[in-house]
Scaffold this motif. Structure first.
Motif, short mmCIF file in Angstrom:
data_model
loop_
_atom_site.label_atom_id
_atom_site.label_comp_id
_atom_site.label_asym_id
_atom_site.label_seq_id
_atom_site.Cartn_x
_atom_site.Cartn_y
_atom_site.Cartn_z
N ARG A 111 -41.67 -18.30 5.25
CA ARG A 111 -40.91 -19.42 5.81
C ARG A 111 -39.44 -19.36 5.38
O ARG A 111 -38.55 -19.81 6.11
N GLN A 112 -39.18 -18.80 4.20
CA GLN A 112 -37.79 -18.64 3.77
C GLN A 112 -37.08 -17.57 4.60
O GLN A 112 -35.90 -17.72 4.93
N LEU A 113 -37.79 -16.52 4.95
CA LEU A 113 -37.20 -15.50 5.82
C LEU A 113 -36.98 -16.05 7.23
O LEU A 113 -35.99 -15.73 7.88
N GLU A 114 -37.89 -16.90 7.69
CA GLU A 114 -37.72 -17.53 9.01
C GLU A 114 -36.46 -18.39 9.03
O GLU A 114 -35.71 -18.39 10.01
N ALA A 115 -36.22 -19.11 7.93
CA ALA A 115 -35.02 -19.94 7.85
C ALA A 115 -33.75 -19.09 7.76
O ALA A 115 -32.71 -19.45 8.30
N ALA A 116 -33.87 -17.94 7.11
CA ALA A 116 -32.70 -17.06 6.94
C ALA A 116 -32.38 -16.29 8.22
O ALA A 116 -31.21 -15.99 8.48
N PHE A 117 -33.42 -15.97 9.01
CA PHE A 117 -33.22 -15.17 10.22
C PHE A 117 -33.88 -15.85 11.42
O PHE A 117 -34.83 -15.33 12.01
N PRO A 118 -33.41 -17.05 11.78
CA PRO A 118 -34.03 -17.75 12.91
C PRO A 118 -33.77 -17.03 14.22
O PRO A 118 -32.75 -16.37 14.39
N ARG A 119 -34.74 -17.15 15.10
CA ARG A 119 -34.63 -16.56 16.44
C ARG A 119 -34.41 -15.05 16.39
O ARG A 119 -33.80 -14.46 17.27
N ARG A 120 -34.91 -14.43 15.31
CA ARG A 120 -34.85 -12.97 15.19
C ARG A 120 -36.27 -12.46 14.98
O ARG A 120 -37.14 -13.15 14.44
N ALA A 121 -36.51 -11.22 15.38
CA ALA A 121 -37.85 -10.63 15.26
C ALA A 121 -38.05 -10.09 13.84
O ALA A 121 -38.31 -8.90 13.62
N TRP A 122 -37.95 -10.99 12.85
CA TRP A 122 -38.02 -10.54 11.46
C TRP A 122 -39.42 -10.09 11.06
O TRP A 122 -39.58 -9.25 10.16
N LYS A 123 -40.45 -10.66 11.71
CA LYS A 123 -41.82 -10.27 11.34
C LYS A 123 -42.07 -8.80 11.68
O LYS A 123 -42.70 -8.07 10.90
N GLU A 124 -41.61 -8.37 12.84
CA GLU A 124 -41.75 -6.95 13.19
C GLU A 124 -41.01 -6.08 12.19
O GLU A 124 -41.51 -5.03 11.76
N ALA A 125 -39.79 -6.51 11.83
CA ALA A 125 -38.98 -5.74 10.89
C ALA A 125 -39.66 -5.63 9.53
O ALA A 125 -39.67 -4.56 8.90
N VAL A 126 -40.25 -6.71 9.06
CA VAL A 126 -40.91 -6.71 7.76
C VAL A 126 -42.14 -5.80 7.77
O VAL A 126 -42.40 -5.05 6.82
N LYS A 127 -42.90 -5.84 8.86
CA LYS A 127 -44.08 -4.97 8.95
C LYS A 127 -43.69 -3.50 8.86
O LYS A 127 -44.36 -2.70 8.19
N LYS A 128 -42.61 -3.13 9.54
CA LYS A 128 -42.19 -1.74 9.48
C LYS A 128 -41.70 -1.38 8.08
O LYS A 128 -41.97 -0.27 7.57
N LEU A 129 -41.00 -2.29 7.42
CA LEU A 129 -40.55 -2.04 6.06
C LEU A 129 -41.73 -1.86 5.11
O LEU A 129 -41.67 -1.05 4.17
N GLU A 130 -42.81 -2.62 5.36
CA GLU A 130 -44.02 -2.43 4.55
C GLU A 130 -44.62 -1.06 4.79
O GLU A 130 -45.03 -0.36 3.84
N ARG A 131 -44.69 -0.64 6.04
CA ARG A 131 -45.26 0.67 6.36
C ARG A 131 -44.44 1.81 5.74
O ARG A 131 -44.98 2.83 5.32
N LEU A 132 -43.12 1.59 5.68
CA LEU A 132 -42.25 2.63 5.10
C LEU A 132 -42.23 2.59 3.58
O LEU A 132 -41.60 3.45 2.95
N GLY A 133 -42.89 1.58 2.99
CA GLY A 133 -42.98 1.51 1.54
C GLY A 133 -41.86 0.77 0.85
O GLY A 133 -41.75 0.80 -0.38
N TYR A 134 -41.03 0.07 1.61
CA TYR A 134 -39.94 -0.68 1.01
C TYR A 134 -40.43 -1.98 0.36
O TYR A 134 -39.86 -2.43 -0.63
N LEU A 135 -41.44 -2.60 0.98
CA LEU A 135 -41.86 -3.93 0.57
C LEU A 135 -43.34 -3.95 0.21
O LEU A 135 -44.12 -3.11 0.67
N SER A 136 -43.71 -4.94 -0.60
CA SER A 136 -45.12 -5.29 -0.80
C SER A 136 -45.26 -6.77 -0.45
O SER A 136 -44.28 -7.52 -0.48
N SER A 137 -46.47 -7.18 -0.12
CA SER A 137 -46.69 -8.57 0.25
C SER A 137 -47.99 -9.06 -0.36
O SER A 137 -48.90 -8.27 -0.64
N LEU A 156 -44.69 -11.39 19.53
CA LEU A 156 -43.63 -11.29 20.53
C LEU A 156 -43.57 -12.47 21.48
O LEU A 156 -42.51 -12.78 22.03
N VAL A 157 -44.71 -13.13 21.70
CA VAL A 157 -44.77 -14.23 22.66
C VAL A 157 -45.50 -15.42 22.04
O VAL A 157 -46.56 -15.24 21.42
#
Length: 851
Positions: free
Chosen positions: A146-172, A838-839
């Motif tokens: 929810r903090q990322l949603e507030a920081a990046f409203p109306r942006r596809a941040w969830k897709e971006a985060v998933k890719k960052l997890e796959r690339l090993g940048y993030l853990s959740s 996406l929808v």
């Protein structure tokens, strides 16, 4: 033997219920309506227990982890109501259940994202959004979704985060925030030693000012037999927390903690009131209300009551008497108003009759105030709840009366968040479940509601005459101005009535032909001048905010639009107090400076077109510099308590002219208002929405009703470029019956409510083609279901098509509307589309607008 419970979990996009078992330590403590902690997949989530079950639906159940509160957060009636509401508005059950909890108590599971330690740079290039997310996490540390949603409203941040997890940048990891509200405690102080013993310690209290402060504390407490708030001690003695700690160390005082209620009405001023004598019309209506209250007290079924009374006819007095009767029966009452703007006047009237027994609920209160009001209502300490939509969900154990004042108002519809519902329909469901009497009051009942009332034989109670009120208050004001009121003749024992104010319709086309370029017609200017000179008050109504409704280039025709919503931006004075002008989007609140040259062609011929409330106020100040003005719109009421401050200033005649939007049409009682001017009646009349004529008629009738509610009388001026439009003509004659007949026939011809029911489906996406594709796919499924059910002759689709406001908050919108006698019969037991990354989808049953 294991005990099993059925639970609705607070997880987005999850519907249905799930079975759990109670561990031994919770056996006998959990009841239906309790708030619990439960495992759900990899998450730990909140849930509400619906019922105990003998046999679970699955072989292996998981245990309830924790009980938040041994006292249920929902009553049995509320659970049943939520289940019915879920079915009727096609919303997840948990979403409906958690409507009943105060903000901050109900929490949804979230995901915590953090940068992996020892992060190495990757060869794969990152998108700008991905790079910003990594930078944000590096700067702030781990962040929830929810903090990322507030920081990046109306942006596809969830897709971006998933890719960052796959690339090993993030853990959740899944997390569940703790409830954000809790009871408030305050420090209490009491003298712990006998007064004579305390006197012996004077030399040991310290030197100088500190010793003097501590001595003043003891002197103050000698006269207080009970513990007092530390804040009182500080105020009386000038002491501080260190002083109290020293006195406690010496054994002279005792310190304790006690719970205190956060009551939003604590500082509210009110005048005790006795019930006035009723008019003959009121007597007739009151006798019928009494009879239905008596039937409800005997647990007999009672129909809804539709109270159709002209503005100023005394509906509120009947509400108050019904509340008193309900309390006398040992039950509780809910008194709903459509807007926060109405609550100050309403609350004062209710407090005048029921001091200390009223709870206030609305969204502008602090979370602590709403939480404590909810707890007091649950404990049976508040037999009367006043407020807008959320008042319906107060945890009353024995609701006996539900009042919806101004039941025609669209503010009773919740469209911003799920569940999407209309309070009128929801209240009717709740009344059926609880056996409570419901009163729906309005001077302009919705066409569909009156048609339904007649079709289902509801009692329709009428108050056709306006009551003379405020004679003493107005006489006092007139005496200050050296004037007197005209005598009013009435028969012995009768209460004087007043006529509805005469309405003049001004054709603004003729004003233009006469060379009048002002936003005020000659007639309105003259009447406004007379009212100001006579020391009375006026209301100017325009249902548009700002200084200009849009800004465009006279060379190339370019219109300044919001980059997120594709809607024209409105010119305002800088709301942050700057000297310049800014362009604001009324949908997403984005802003930009007003340009001096055209962004498209570079021309300097930029023109401001149209007028809003700011422009009206400026024109009044220019034309009548001696007039004191107040503006009441969304810009001036952002702060807590702003509605009450503006209303108080106007009621106490600290202003001569009140300028505002539709807030002015909400049932306000303003005795010194003798003139109402509608600056432009056409706003909204030509929207492509089947209810546009009805909404225009209601607004004009209601705002006209603010004039002439005292012995001073009143008059109304309606300015329009469409003087022959039937809603405007009907409003000018105060002709509800004529409008109802004509509008009903038009609805019959086009097959719209009340002759059919509508369900609106909307798809939203950051990409226009995805929204279009999703809604067209859904439309195909709806067509198939209509065919499968053999309803081709009675059911149809409107659309799919782009919404009138095609882009809002950066998301493109497409819609399709299902029209049928019973559209829910087609949709129940069928899988409606679920949100994806996406929808997202929105489903509205009986939407108040199709825009």
């Amino acid at each position: 033997m294991s005990v099993y419970v059925q639970v609705a979990v607070n997880v987005p996009r999850v519907s249905g219920v799930f079975d759990y078992h109670l561990p031994a330590e919770l056996a006998g403590q959990v009841a239906p309506g309790c708030l619990v902690l439960a495992p759900f997949g990899r998450q730990t989530v909140q849930g509400i227990v619906l019922r105990l079950v003998e046999h679970p639906q699955v072989q292996e159940t998981r245990p309830i982890l924790e009980l938040f509160d041994r006292e249920p957060v929902l009553t049995e009636h509320q659970i049943q109501f939520a289940e019915l509401l879920s079915k009727e508005v096609l919303a997840p059950l948990a979403t409906c259940l958690f409507q009943f909890l105060p903000p901050g108590l109900g929490q949804q599971a979230d995901t915590l994202y953090r940068l992996r330690e020892g992060l190495q740079a990757k060869e794969e290039a990152l998108s700008p959004l991905q790079a910003k997310i990594l930078a944000r996490l590096a700067e702030r540390g781990p962040l929830r979704g929810r903090q990322l949603e507030a920081a990046f409203p109306r942006r596809a941040w969830k897709e971006a985060v998933k890719k960052l997890e796959r690339l090993g940048y993030l853990s959740s990891q899944p997390v569940l925030p703790l409830p954000a509200v809790r009871p408030k405690t305050a420090r209490m102080v009491q003298l712990a030693a006998p007064p004579e013993e305390a006197d012996q310690f004077r030399d040991r209290l310290g030197r100088g000012e500190s010793g003097a402060r501590r001595w003043r504390v003891l002197e103050f407490l000698k006269n207080e037999p009970w513990p007092v708030l530390a804040s009182w001690v500080y105020a009386a003695s000038g002491a501080n927390a260190l002083d109290l700690a020293r006195l406690a160390e010496l054994g002279l005082i005792s310190l304790s903690e006690t719970e205190v209620w956060r009551d939003p009405l604590e500082q509210t001023e009110w005048i005790p009131q006795s019930p006035p004598v009723l008019t003959p019309d009121q007597e007739v209506v009151w006798e019928r209300i009494c009879s239905y209250l008596g039937r409800a007290a005997e647990d007999r079924a009672v129909p809804p009551l539709l109270l159709h009374g002209v503005t100023g006819s005394g509906k509120t007095e009947l509400y108050l008497r019904a509340i008193a009767e309900t309390i006398a029966q040992g039950k509780q009452a809910i008194f709903m108003v459509p807007e926060i703007a109405l609550t100050p006047q309403t609350v004062r009237r209710v407090l005048g009759r029921f001091p200390g027994r009223v709870g206030l609920v609305h969204s502008k209160l602090s979370t602590g105030e709403r939480y404590d009001t909810w707890r007091r209502a649950r404990a049976g300490m508040l037999p009367v709840i006043v407020g807008p939509r959320s008042a319906l969900f107060a945890p009353l154990s024995k609701p006996g009366l539900i009042i919806l004042d101004e039941c025609h108002d669209d503010s009773y519809y919740q469209g911003e968040t799920q569940p999407n519902y209309h309070v009128v329909e929801a209240a009717l469901m709740y009344a059926r479940k609880t056996g409570a009497l419901i009163i729906l009051g309005s001077a302009t009942p919705p066409v569909s509601l009156l048609y339904r009332a007649r079709l289902e034989n509801w009692p329709i109670l009428t108050l056709p005459n306006r009551i003379l009120a405020h004679r003493e208050a107005v006489a006092h004001q007139m005496s200050r101005l050296g004037r007197s009121l005209p005598p009013l003749s009435t028969s012995d024992g009768e209460i004087a009535t007043l006529p509805l104010p005469p309405i003049e319709v001004v054709d603004m086309r003729e004003e233009l032909k006469d060379g009048n370029r002002s936003i005020f017609s000659h007639s309105l200017q003259k009447k406004l001048s007379d009212v100001i000179a006579s020391g009375q008050q006026a209301i100017l109504f325009l249902n548009r905010r700002g200084r200009a409704t849009y800004v465009f280039c006279r060379v190339c025709g370019y219109v300044l639009r919001c980059s997120r919503c594709d809607l024209p931006m409105t010119l305002h004075l800088d709301p942050d107090g700057g000297r310049g002008e800014v362009l604001l989007c009324h949908t997403c609140n984005s802003r930009r400076k007003s340009p001096t040259t055209c962004p498209q062609c570079g021309s300097g011929h930029i023109r401001q077109y149209g007028a809003g409330t700011e422009k009206v106020e400026s024109e009044v100040q220019t034309m009548f510099p001696q007039a004191r003005t107040l503006r009441w719109d969304a810009e001036t009421t952002r702060q807590k308590g702003a509605h009450e401050v503006i209303l108080s200033h106007f009621v106490n005649h600290r202003a001569d002219v009140l300028i505002g939007t539709q807030m002015l049409a909400k049932g306000l009682d303003l005795p010194l208002v003798t003139l109402v001017g509608v600056v432009l009646a056409d706003v909204g009349l030509n929207f492509p929405d089947y209810r546009a004529p009805e909404r225009t008629f209601q607004l004009l009738t209601q705002v006209a009703g603010r004039a002439g509610r005292s012995p001073l009388g009143g008059q109304v001026v309606i300015q329009t470029f469409q003087p022959d439009a039937y809603p405007i003509q009907a409003a000018s004659r105060h002709d509800y019956a004529g409008f109802y007949k004509q509008e009903l026939e038009k609805r019959r011809q086009i097959g719209y409510p009340p002759f059919a029911r509508l369900v609106r489906f909307e798809a939203r996406s950051l990409k226009a083609e995805l929204a279009e594709e999703a809604i067209k796919k859904l439309a195909g499924r709806l067509s198939l279901w209509i065919t499968q059910d053999g309803l081709e002759e009675t059911a149809s689709l409107i659309g799919p098509a782009p919404c009138f406001y095609q882009r809002v908050n950066g998301r493109y919108r497409w819609q399709v509307v299902l029209k049928a006698p019973d559209p829910l019969a087609i949709l129940r037991e069928r899988d409606l589309p679920a949100d994806s990354e996406l929808v997202t989808y929105r489903v509205e049953v009986a939407p108040p607008t199709l825009l």
